[in-house]
Motif scaffolding. Sequence first.
Motif, PDB file in Angstrom:
ATOM      1  N   UNK A  17       0.746  -1.259  -0.154  1.00 33.05           N
ATOM      2  CA  UNK A  17      -0.139  -0.118  -0.004  1.00 33.05           C
ATOM      3  C   UNK A  17       0.704   1.249  -0.024  1.00 33.05           C
ATOM      4  N   UNK A  18       2.050   1.231  -0.277  1.00 36.45           N
ATOM      5  CA  UNK A  18       2.860   2.409  -0.257  1.00 36.45           C
ATOM      6  C   UNK A  18       3.152   3.053   1.141  1.00 36.45           C
ATOM      7  N   UNK A  19       3.298   2.188   2.231  1.00 38.39           N
ATOM      8  CA  UNK A  19       3.590   2.429   3.419  1.00 38.39           C
ATOM      9  C   UNK A  19       5.023   2.504   3.877  1.00 38.39           C
ATOM     10  N   UNK A  20       5.939   2.546   2.911  1.00 36.92           N
ATOM     11  CA  UNK A  20       7.221   2.774   3.174  1.00 36.92           C
ATOM     12  C   UNK A  20       7.875   2.797   2.003  1.00 36.92           C
ATOM     13  N   UNK A  21       9.127   3.355   1.932  1.00 33.71           N
ATOM     14  CA  UNK A  21      10.108   3.217   0.576  1.00 33.71           C
ATOM     15  C   UNK A  21      11.547   3.397   1.005  1.00 33.71           C
ATOM     16  N   UNK A  22      12.323   2.981  -0.071  1.00 35.40           N
ATOM     17  CA  UNK A  22      13.762   3.099   0.242  1.00 35.40           C
ATOM     18  C   UNK A  22      14.351   4.014  -0.724  1.00 35.40           C
ATOM     19  N   UNK A  23      15.416   4.936  -0.049  1.00 37.27           N
ATOM     20  CA  UNK A  23      15.918   5.997  -0.857  1.00 37.27           C
ATOM     21  C   UNK A  23      17.356   5.678  -1.009  1.00 37.27           C
ATOM     22  N   UNK A  24      18.054   5.677  -2.211  1.00 34.28           N
ATOM     23  CA  UNK A  24      19.214   5.391  -2.410  1.00 34.28           C
ATOM     24  C   UNK A  24      20.128   6.312  -1.997  1.00 34.28           C
ATOM     25  N   UNK A  25      21.315   5.920  -1.116  1.00 32.29           N
ATOM     26  CA  UNK A  25      22.250   6.765  -0.396  1.00 32.29           C
ATOM     27  C   UNK A  25      23.675   6.870  -1.335  1.00 32.29           C
ATOM     28  N   UNK A  26      23.688   5.939  -2.053  1.00 33.21           N
ATOM     29  CA  UNK A  26      25.307   5.612  -2.693  1.00 33.21           C
ATOM     30  C   UNK A  26      26.038   4.682  -1.691  1.00 33.21           C
ATOM     31  N   UNK A  27      27.015   4.244  -2.539  1.00 32.51           N
ATOM     32  CA  UNK A  27      27.890   3.053  -1.878  1.00 32.51           C
ATOM     33  C   UNK A  27      27.080   1.688  -1.648  1.00 32.51           C
ATOM     34  N   UNK A  28      25.973   1.579  -2.380  1.00 30.31           N
ATOM     35  CA  UNK A  28      25.148   0.612  -2.261  1.00 30.31           C
ATOM     36  C   UNK A  28      24.301   0.456  -1.004  1.00 30.31           C
ATOM     37  N   UNK A  29      24.273   1.638  -0.296  1.00 30.10           N
ATOM     38  CA  UNK A  29      23.592   1.956   0.875  1.00 30.10           C
ATOM     39  C   UNK A  29      22.195   2.546   0.638  1.00 30.10           C
ATOM     40  N   UNK A  30      21.147   2.163   1.389  1.00 29.29           N
ATOM     41  CA  UNK A  30      19.759   2.863   1.222  1.00 29.29           C
ATOM     42  C   UNK A  30      19.196   3.112   2.509  1.00 29.29           C
ATOM     43  N   UNK A  31      18.373   4.006   2.567  1.00 27.86           N
ATOM     44  CA  UNK A  31      17.591   4.416   3.778  1.00 27.86           C
ATOM     45  C   UNK A  31      16.336   4.112   3.728  1.00 27.86           C
ATOM     46  N   UNK A  32      15.932   3.313   4.772  1.00 20.95           N
ATOM     47  CA  UNK A  32      14.412   3.052   4.617  1.00 20.95           C
ATOM     48  C   UNK A  32      13.520   3.940   5.562  1.00 20.95           C
ATOM     49  N   UNK A  33      12.621   4.399   4.738  1.00 12.72           N
ATOM     50  CA  UNK A  33      11.734   5.513   4.911  1.00 12.72           C
ATOM     51  C   UNK A  33      10.282   4.925   5.430  1.00 12.72           C
ATOM     52  N   UNK A  34       9.875   5.451   6.603  1.00 14.74           N
ATOM     53  CA  UNK A  34       8.931   5.028   7.195  1.00 14.74           C
ATOM     54  C   UNK A  34       7.932   6.390   7.270  1.00 14.74           C
ATOM     55  N   UNK A  35       6.710   6.305   7.607  1.00 12.22           N
ATOM     56  CA  UNK A  35       5.794   7.516   7.501  1.00 12.22           C
ATOM     57  C   UNK A  35       5.446   7.862   9.005  1.00 12.22           C
ATOM     58  N   UNK A  36       5.770   9.141   9.350  1.00  6.77           N
ATOM     59  CA  UNK A  36       5.393   9.522  10.921  1.00  6.77           C
ATOM     60  C   UNK A  36       3.928   9.119  11.017  1.00  6.77           C
ATOM     61  N   UNK A  37       3.807   8.320  12.111  1.00  2.00           N
ATOM     62  CA  UNK A  37       2.306   8.051  12.764  1.00  2.00           C
ATOM     63  C   UNK A  37       1.449   7.320  11.598  1.00  2.00           C
TER      64      UNK A  37
END
Length: 159
Positions: A74-94
Amino acid sequence: MIFMVFSACVAQNKPSVPTKAALINGSNDYFGTQFDDSDAISSGEMLGNYETMSKKDTLASRFSGLVTEVCKAKGCWMKLELGNGEVSMVRFKDYAFFVPQELEGKEVIVNGLAYVEEMSIRDQRHFARDGGKSEEEIAALTKVEKKYAFEADGVLIKK
């Protein structure tokens, strides 16, 4: 003794998932809280910030990044590329909003709190299922891992 219970039916404000048409025609640039994006840093700069953080740190941040994955449920999280093969797991407040699943491959700016976490095997497998991974990929997740995480109160789709 008689007890009476009264309840009111109240419409629940559940997050809505924007349609593909809304994403394409640009009618929904922001999801969640709107913010000034003029001081957003790059994903590479954000990676540098994450690398200096410990598990107990949080950092109010605003950064841009390429969406590499979105929750298929349902689109309740996403991952953003940071570089060097790393990502940030983004969740949405509340759990207050979701993002379109069609956001993969698009550049966004997120506003919120960055932190480092140790993600359990159970949680890794849950997110892998939501991300549409195969059973083999899910079974391969066998150890707790350090993850770069972000709690966003707002997301801006860059045009």
